[in-house]
Design an enzyme around this catalytic site. Structure first.
Site, PDB file in Angstrom:
ATOM      1  CG  ASN A   1      38.391  44.938  45.228  1.00 12.24           C
ATOM      2  OD1 ASN A   1      39.086  45.219  44.261  1.00 12.24           O
ATOM      3  ND2 ASN A   1      37.150  45.366  45.345  1.00 12.24           N
TER       4      ASN A   1
ATOM      5  NE  ARG B   1      33.176  46.337  39.088  1.00 15.31           N
ATOM      6  CZ  ARG B   1      33.432  45.220  38.449  1.00 15.31           C
ATOM      7  NH1 ARG B   1      33.261  45.158  37.151  1.00 15.31           N
ATOM      8  NH2 ARG B   1      33.860  44.157  39.108  1.00 15.31           N
TER       9      ARG B   1
ATOM     10  N   PRO C   1      38.845  52.416  46.072  1.00 12.94           N
ATOM     11  CG  PRO C   1      41.113  52.141  45.512  1.00 12.94           C
ATOM     12  CD  PRO C   1      39.985  51.514  46.284  1.00 12.94           C
TER      13      PRO C   1
ATOM     14  CB  CYS D   1      45.827  51.502  37.447  1.00  9.92           C
ATOM     15  SG  CYS D   1      44.952  52.333  36.109  1.00  9.92           S
TER      16      CYS D   1
ATOM     17  CD  GLN E   1      45.028  53.648  44.497  1.00 16.62           C
ATOM     18  OE1 GLN E   1      44.425  54.117  43.531  1.00 16.62           O
ATOM     19  NE2 GLN E   1      44.925  52.385  44.847  1.00 16.62           N
TER      20      GLN E   1
ATOM     21  CB  ALA F   1      39.925  57.022  38.636  1.00 13.29           C
TER      22      ALA F   1
ATOM     23  CG  ASP G   1      33.434  39.895  40.488  1.00 13.93           C
ATOM     24  OD1 ASP G   1      33.476  41.034  39.977  1.00 13.93           O
ATOM     25  OD2 ASP G   1      33.869  38.877  39.927  1.00 13.93           O
TER      26      ASP G   1
END
Ligand code: FMN
Length: 333
Positions: A202, A227, A17, A102, A71, A19, A204
Site C-alpha cells: 500500500n 486516495r 480503510p 494511524c 478494523q 476514516a 501511492d
C-alpha cells in the site's frame, strides 16, 4: 490470488480503510466496481465496549459487501481483545484488522495506531491474544516504521506472523512522514521476502499500471488502494481489468461520474439521514468532480449544499453545461 485465512478474494485489489470514507455506502460502490476486498474505517475498541451508538453503527456490514475487513484500534490488550471478541461474535465481517498505522497524535498518545510500530514484542503479545480470542482471521495494517531511525517493518511483520496473524498490509511510509514523501516499496518487498503470510502492499498506487508495478516489484499478494479511489471507484475497476488482461478501460463521462456520486449520496442518506449525509457528501462531491474541466464553477457551491436537491440540481446543471460545450466543440470541428 489473495487468500486470507480461508477467505478467498476474487482478485488482488483491496480498498484501503479510510476514516470518514469507508462506510457501507462507499464500500458497496467499491465492491460493485469489483474490489476483491473492502476494508472498513477504523473503530475504537473502547467505544465499542462502551456501547457508543455511532461506533456500533460503524460495525454494520451489508451482505453484498463481503468479503470485508473491519478494523479496530486500541492501545491496551484487554480492551483490544474484548472489542475483537465483540466484532467476532456480533458482526458478519470476514476479517478483523488491527490498526497499527494511524499517525494522528490523538491516537498514538493512547499507545494505539502507529505507536505499536516501536515495539515488536508488544505487537506479538497483542496479536497473539487477539488471535486466541476470536474465530475470524486477524490481520494487521501497519506503516513501515515510526520514523526513519525506527523502521522495524520486517521485525513487526514477523511478530504478526508468529502471533498467528493471517496477513499484513504495509503502507510504505513512516508515522512521521504522515502522507508526505513517497511510499517506500522496497521495504514492502523486504517484508514480503521475510514472512509466509500474505502481504498487501500500500501507498501511492494511483494508476492501474502502478498497481501492476507494485505487484511485480514488491512481489506482494495484493495491492491496497486508498486516495486514488476517492471519487473515482472506476480506478478500482480499471485496475482489476488491467491486472487481468492488460487493457485500459475508458474513463467515465462526467454524467456517469455524477450518477455514481448520487447513488453514493442516496446510500449515505439511507444510512445517516439527509442532514448528515449531505454534509458528508460535500468532500466526496469535490472528489467526484476532480479532473472535470470547468469544475471551479461548482466547487465553490459544494460547501453550501444543504439538501439532496441542492446536490442533484447543482451537479446535473454542471454536467448539462459540460455536455453542451462538448457538443458545440464537436460540431465546430
Ligand atoms: C481520509 C483517509 C482516512 C484514512 N483512515 C484510515 C483508517 O481508518 N485506517 C487505516 O488503517 N488507514 C487509514 N488511512 C490510510 C490509508 O488506508 C492508506 O494507508 C493511505 O492512504 C496510503 O494509501 P494510498 O496512497 O493508496 O492513499 C486513511 C487515509 C486517508 C486518506
Amino acid at each position: 490470488m489473495l487468500k486470507i485465512g480461508n477467505i478467498e478474494m476474487k482478485n488482488q485489489v483491496v480498498l484501503a480503510p479510510m476514516a470518514g470514507v469507508c462506510n457501507p455506502a462507499f464500500r458497496l460502490i467499491a465492491k460493485e466496481f469489483g474490489a476483491g476486498l473492502v476494508c472498513a474505517e477504523m473503530v475504537s475498541d473502547k467505544a465499542i465496549l462502551h456501547g457508543n451508538e455511532k461506533s456500533l453503527s460503524m460495525l454494520y456490514v451489508d451482505e453484498r459487501e463481503k468479503p470485508l475487513s473491519l478494523q479496530i484500534f486500541g492501545g491496551e490488550k484487554e480492551t483490544l481483545v474484548e472489542a475483537a471478541k465483540f466484532v467476532d461474535k456480533n458482526t458478519n465481517a470476514d476479517i478483523i484488522d488491527i490498526n497499527m498505522g494511524c499517525p494522528v497524535p490523538k491516537i498514538t498518545k493512547c499507545d494505539a495506531g502507529a505507536r505499536w510500530l516501536l515495539d515488536p514484542n508488544k505487537i506479538y503479545e497483542m496479536v497473539a491474544a487477539t488471535v486466541d480470542a476470536v474465530d475470524k482471521p486477524v490481520t494487521v495494517k501497519m506503516r513501515i516504521g515510526w520514523d526513519s531511525d525506527h523502521v522495524y517493518a520486517v521485525e513487526n511483520a514477523r511478530a504478526v506472523e508468529r502471533a498467528g496473524g493471517s496477513a499484513v498490509a504495509v503502507h510504505g511510509r513512516t508515522r512521521v512522514q504522515m502522507y508526505e514523501g513517497k511510499a517506500d516499496w522496497n521495504i514492502i518487498k523486504d517484508v514480503k521476502d521475510s514472512v509466509n503470510i500474505p502481504v498487501i502492499g500500500n501507498g501511492d498506487v494511483t494508476t492501474p499500471q502502478e498497481a501492476r508495478r507494485m505487484l511485480d516489484e514488491a512481489g506482494v499478494d495484493g495491492v491496497m488502494i486508498g486516495r486514488a479511489a476517492l471519487g473515482n471507484p472506476w480506478m478500482l475497476y480499471q485496475t482489476i481489468q488491467y491486472l487481468e488482461n492488460g487493457t485500459l478501460t475508458d474513463e467515465p463521462t462526467p454524467r456517469e461520474k455524477i450518477d455514481v456520486c448520487m447513488i453514493h449520496l442516496d446510500r449515505l442518506i439511507k444510512l445517516k439521514g439527509e442532514h448528515v449525509a449531505v454534509r458528508e457528501m460535500r468532500k466526496h462531491a469535490a472528489w467526484y468532480l476532480k479532473g472535470m474541466r470547468g469544475n471551479g464553477r461548482v466547487r465553490d457551491k459544494i460547501n453550501s449544499f444543504e439538501s439532496r436537491a441542492d446536490v442533484a440540481n447543482t451537479l446535473y446543471a454542471f454536467v448539462d453545461e459540460v455536455e453542451a460545450q462538448e457538443a458545440e466543440q464537436s460540431s465546430a470541428v
